[in-house]
Design an enzyme around this catalytic site. Sequence first.
Site: not given
Length: 256
Positions: A151, A163, A167
């Site tokens: 991402s 998050y 990633k």
Amino acid sequence: MNLSDVRAIVTGAARGLGRCFALELVAAGARVVAGDVDRAGLRQLKAEAESLAGHLSVAGLDVADEESVSQFFEAADAQLEGANALLNNAGILRDGLLASGSGGEVIRYPTVQWRKVQDVNLFGPFLMAREFASRALERGTRPAVIVNISSLARAGNVGQSSYSSSKAGLDAATRTWALELAGSGIRVGGVAPGVIDTPILDDISDEAKAELLAAIPVGRIGRPEEVWQAVRFVLECEFFTGRTIEIDGGAAMGGA
């Protein structure tokens, strides 16, 4: 690798990018086993793929559960006679600030949320890649390829520490696994999408969407099929490994 020769596993395939990847592969003549925790979404996907050139089967899969991963691969092997491509797409968001407020009103980001994101977004791809690579080595499957879906948020973004860190870790794993597996004929590449038109945007306010759009130089949100073009490149280009391609319209996050 020609797409018609691909025997692929796609995780998080019931909707969004995973759904797009699975359908594009089958349309190109590939054989695909699609996995997800969303059984209803998988049934819908299978029905949609019936008229396409390749073949798609589905199986329930929780990428963060080791037993579920093992059972899934047994089912996938029966369908594919040994996969030669893995698309590690499954992922979740649990956004929130590390700590916010003041005085007696300070809110801490929940530990359970942090662990859930890491389990699905980083531990899950590890379990899937380990099983895929092990079976490919046992069979002597060459060529083979793993595609990790990262991402743009991997560089850091306010409210997305769980998050973003998952990633960023996946990017490091992409490079490491590529170095480890290259001698065995297994490539590992990554694709890092920016803001893409998928169901995840349904949970974002119109104001937030407008802010996201304003930060994209090309002036629009990306489409799943545009991310697929990058995934297709990783699958097809035998000289590509150990890198992550950004598909983001020139956007940047985290003030970069």
